[in-house]
Design a protein around this motif. Structure first.
Motif, PDB file in Angstrom:
ATOM      1  N   THR A   8       0.795  -1.335  -0.120  1.00  0.00           N
ATOM      2  CA  THR A   8       0.012   0.117   0.114  1.00  0.00           C
ATOM      3  C   THR A   8       0.909   1.138  -0.152  1.00  0.00           C
ATOM      4  N   ALA A   9       0.421   2.320  -0.849  1.00  0.00           N
ATOM      5  CA  ALA A   9       1.209   3.388  -0.655  1.00  0.00           C
ATOM      6  C   ALA A   9       0.237   4.407  -0.863  1.00  0.00           C
ATOM      7  N   THR A  10       0.392   5.371   0.190  1.00  0.00           N
ATOM      8  CA  THR A  10      -0.520   6.336   0.458  1.00  0.00           C
ATOM      9  C   THR A  10      -0.275   7.734  -0.190  1.00  0.00           C
ATOM     10  N   LEU A  11      -1.136   8.439  -0.664  1.00  0.00           N
ATOM     11  CA  LEU A  11      -1.047   9.602  -1.478  1.00  0.00           C
ATOM     12  C   LEU A  11      -2.015  10.802  -1.057  1.00  0.00           C
ATOM     13  N   VAL A  12      -1.352  11.849  -0.790  1.00  0.00           N
ATOM     14  CA  VAL A  12      -2.063  13.027  -0.406  1.00  0.00           C
ATOM     15  C   VAL A  12      -2.445  13.888  -1.554  1.00  0.00           C
ATOM     16  N   ILE A  13      -3.566  14.163  -1.937  1.00  0.00           N
ATOM     17  CA  ILE A  13      -3.939  14.668  -3.124  1.00  0.00           C
ATOM     18  C   ILE A  13      -4.365  16.203  -2.624  1.00  0.00           C
ATOM     19  N   ASP A  14      -3.540  17.121  -3.176  1.00  0.00           N
ATOM     20  CA  ASP A  14      -3.887  18.396  -2.626  1.00  0.00           C
ATOM     21  C   ASP A  14      -4.648  19.218  -3.996  1.00  0.00           C
ATOM     22  N   ILE A  15      -5.882  19.318  -3.791  1.00  0.00           N
ATOM     23  CA  ILE A  15      -6.705  20.228  -4.888  1.00  0.00           C
ATOM     24  C   ILE A  15      -7.315  21.286  -4.352  1.00  0.00           C
ATOM     25  N   LYS A  16      -7.123  22.259  -4.915  1.00  0.00           N
ATOM     26  CA  LYS A  16      -7.571  23.685  -4.344  1.00  0.00           C
ATOM     27  C   LYS A  16      -8.916  23.743  -4.859  1.00  0.00           C
ATOM     28  N   ASN A  74      -5.584   5.509  -0.607  1.00  0.00           N
ATOM     29  CA  ASN A  74      -4.638   4.489  -0.386  1.00  0.00           C
ATOM     30  C   ASN A  74      -4.357   3.827  -1.648  1.00  0.00           C
ATOM     31  N   VAL A  75      -3.394   3.530  -2.224  1.00  0.00           N
ATOM     32  CA  VAL A  75      -3.160   2.763  -3.515  1.00  0.00           C
ATOM     33  C   VAL A  75      -2.594   1.431  -2.992  1.00  0.00           C
ATOM     34  N   ALA A  76      -3.560   0.317  -3.374  1.00  0.00           N
ATOM     35  CA  ALA A  76      -2.779  -0.904  -2.832  1.00  0.00           C
ATOM     36  C   ALA A  76      -2.708  -2.031  -4.036  1.00  0.00           C
ATOM     37  N   TYR A  77      -1.807  -2.825  -3.907  1.00  0.00           N
ATOM     38  CA  TYR A  77      -1.699  -3.700  -5.274  1.00  0.00           C
ATOM     39  C   TYR A  77      -1.443  -4.830  -4.719  1.00  0.00           C
ATOM     40  N   ARG A  78      -2.000  -5.991  -5.216  1.00  0.00           N
ATOM     41  CA  ARG A  78      -1.844  -7.427  -4.574  1.00  0.00           C
ATOM     42  C   ARG A  78      -1.088  -8.344  -5.595  1.00  0.00           C
ATOM     43  N   GLY A  79      -0.487  -9.323  -5.092  1.00  0.00           N
ATOM     44  CA  GLY A  79       0.346 -10.276  -5.881  1.00  0.00           C
ATOM     45  C   GLY A  79       1.191 -11.210  -5.009  1.00  0.00           C
ATOM     46  N   THR A  80       1.877 -12.202  -5.818  1.00  0.00           N
ATOM     47  CA  THR A  80       2.470 -13.382  -5.127  1.00  0.00           C
ATOM     48  C   THR A  80       3.984 -12.886  -4.742  1.00  0.00           C
ATOM     49  N   GLU A  81       4.628 -11.848  -5.608  1.00  0.00           N
ATOM     50  CA  GLU A  81       6.084 -11.260  -5.242  1.00  0.00           C
ATOM     51  C   GLU A  81       6.052 -10.173  -4.347  1.00  0.00           C
ATOM     52  N   PRO A  82       6.656 -10.215  -3.413  1.00  0.00           N
ATOM     53  CA  PRO A  82       6.560  -9.029  -2.382  1.00  0.00           C
ATOM     54  C   PRO A  82       7.191  -7.897  -3.031  1.00  0.00           C
ATOM     55  N   GLN A  83       8.439  -8.151  -3.589  1.00  0.00           N
ATOM     56  CA  GLN A  83       9.072  -6.877  -4.036  1.00  0.00           C
ATOM     57  C   GLN A  83       8.532  -6.218  -5.304  1.00  0.00           C
ATOM     58  N   PHE A  84       7.932  -7.120  -6.244  1.00  0.00           N
ATOM     59  CA  PHE A  84       7.377  -6.661  -7.248  1.00  0.00           C
ATOM     60  C   PHE A  84       6.001  -6.039  -6.947  1.00  0.00           C
ATOM     61  N   VAL A  85       5.264  -6.461  -6.098  1.00  0.00           N
ATOM     62  CA  VAL A  85       4.039  -5.775  -5.730  1.00  0.00           C
ATOM     63  C   VAL A  85       4.454  -4.392  -4.831  1.00  0.00           C
ATOM     64  N   VAL A 132       1.602   5.429  -7.866  1.00  0.00           N
ATOM     65  CA  VAL A 132       1.719   6.716  -7.310  1.00  0.00           C
ATOM     66  C   VAL A 132       2.416   7.648  -8.095  1.00  0.00           C
ATOM     67  N   GLN A 133       3.698   7.180  -8.577  1.00  0.00           N
ATOM     68  CA  GLN A 133       4.570   7.984  -9.599  1.00  0.00           C
ATOM     69  C   GLN A 133       3.971   8.322 -10.855  1.00  0.00           C
ATOM     70  N   ALA A 134       3.192   7.291 -11.458  1.00  0.00           N
ATOM     71  CA  ALA A 134       2.540   7.530 -12.692  1.00  0.00           C
ATOM     72  C   ALA A 134       1.507   8.416 -12.595  1.00  0.00           C
ATOM     73  N   TYR A 135       0.572   8.416 -11.581  1.00  0.00           N
ATOM     74  CA  TYR A 135      -0.468   9.351 -11.266  1.00  0.00           C
ATOM     75  C   TYR A 135       0.045  10.663 -11.269  1.00  0.00           C
ATOM     76  N   LEU A 136       1.209  11.180 -10.338  1.00  0.00           N
ATOM     77  CA  LEU A 136       1.794  12.318 -10.263  1.00  0.00           C
ATOM     78  C   LEU A 136       1.930  12.893 -11.568  1.00  0.00           C
ATOM     79  N   GLU A 137       2.760  12.077 -12.236  1.00  0.00           N
ATOM     80  CA  GLU A 137       3.020  12.502 -13.587  1.00  0.00           C
ATOM     81  C   GLU A 137       1.848  12.860 -14.650  1.00  0.00           C
ATOM     82  N   THR A 138       0.920  11.752 -14.515  1.00  0.00           N
ATOM     83  CA  THR A 138      -0.210  12.232 -15.300  1.00  0.00           C
ATOM     84  C   THR A 138      -0.880  13.428 -14.834  1.00  0.00           C
ATOM     85  N   ALA A 139      -1.035  13.736 -13.569  1.00  0.00           N
ATOM     86  CA  ALA A 139      -1.978  14.646 -13.005  1.00  0.00           C
ATOM     87  C   ALA A 139      -1.054  15.992 -13.706  1.00  0.00           C
TER      88      ALA A 139
END
Length: 173
Positions: A42-50, A135-146, A154-161
């Motif tokens: 899980t990665a947490t993201l704060v979205i600051d919208i004016k 919260n951005v959560a991703y599930r899978g069988t490989e912990p490092q990949f997940v 999160v990084q791709a969202y920031l770039e896209t925003a």
């Protein structure tokens, strides 16, 4: 019905009840032992919208629920998932390529297949109603990949925003 009859009925049904309990317990233990381990990062993201001045009065300075829902949908979008695939260069990983060839038998592109695959395991939720934390959560069988994929979303969202805010100005000029 008296107590003696009740005890006689329970004794008569004791063996099937115990047998059903043991079978269900055995099936649960077998599944727990044999099922692949699943990890969630899980990665947490704060979205600051004016908010605009009117929305600020209505929602007490917080972002409107519609704006937060829009940002959550952007996070879940194909555009962000495709950016994750391209940023991590997942199409160049030999194991992923072999899996794609095996599963899809060459139908469609590997990027489309990866986007669909990743969006199936992605969960994006606002932490609490009225909150700007997602919260951005991703599930899978490989912990490092997940963990890598959750952070990449999160990084791709920031770039896209940023791209979504800058592109209209670029088009206008």
């Amino acid at each position: 019905m008296n107590v003696a009859n009740l005890i006689a009925v329970l004794r008569a049904r004791l063996l099937p009840a115990v047998l059903a309990f043991v079978l269900v317990l055995g099936a649960a233990v077998a599944y727990t032992v044999l099922a692949p381990k699943m990890y969630t990062a899980t990665a947490t993201l704060v979205i600051d919208i004016k908010p605009d001045p009117v929305a600020a009065m209505l929602y007490g300075g917080a972002a409107s629920p519609a704006m937060m829902n829009t940002q959550v949908e952007v996070l879940r979008s194909d555009r962000v998932a495709l950016r994750v695939v391209r940023n991590l260069k997942l199409t160049e990983v030999p194991e992923i390529r072999k899996l794609w060839e095996k599963v899809s038998k060459g139908d469609g592109t590997i990027e489309d297949w990866l986007v669909d695959f990743m969006l199936r395991n992605l969960d994006v939720q606002v932490v609490r109603a009225g909150s700007n934390v997602v919260n951005v959560a991703y599930r899978g069988t490989e912990p490092q990949f997940v963990a890598t994929i959750a952070n990449a979303f999160v990084q791709a969202y920031l770039e896209t925003a940023v791209e979504l805010r800058v592109d209209p100005a670029r088009e206008y000029s």
